[in-house]
Design a protein around this motif. Sequence first.
Motif: not given
Length: 132
Positions: A73-86
């Motif tokens: 599954x994909x997100x083709x319109x992410x907000x963007x940033x540096x990920x550290x959690x979910x």
Amino acid sequence: MAITHSTTTRNALANAVDAAINTGGAGSLEFQTSASATGVAAGSTAEVATITFDTTAFGAAASGTVTATSMPQSDTTPTGGTVSAFTIFDGNNLRIMSGTVAVSTGDINLSSLTISTGDTVTLNSLTYTAPV
């Protein structure tokens, strides 16, 4: 002696997590900028990308583990940033679980923690394993 669960109990726990995610329709997995899993106050995280599950997020448990269905599954319109959690939400947008994201030592591991606007974020597989 540590507490252990039978396989039957672990399957029931894993299936219960799946049922919770499926409450209210399709749940989602949101990649976030700060470690909400460690109790950061509401509103202090930022969504980077979101993956929406099918209305049945995982298949039936086997050996205490459920595997996400209909991957990738994909997100083709992410907000963007540096990920550290979910955080995984149910279909009513209520938090079911949270954890860490890293390149090799997180609860979820990504090939890169930096996501840019316009990137495609793809989740190829996801499992949840109930505690032994």
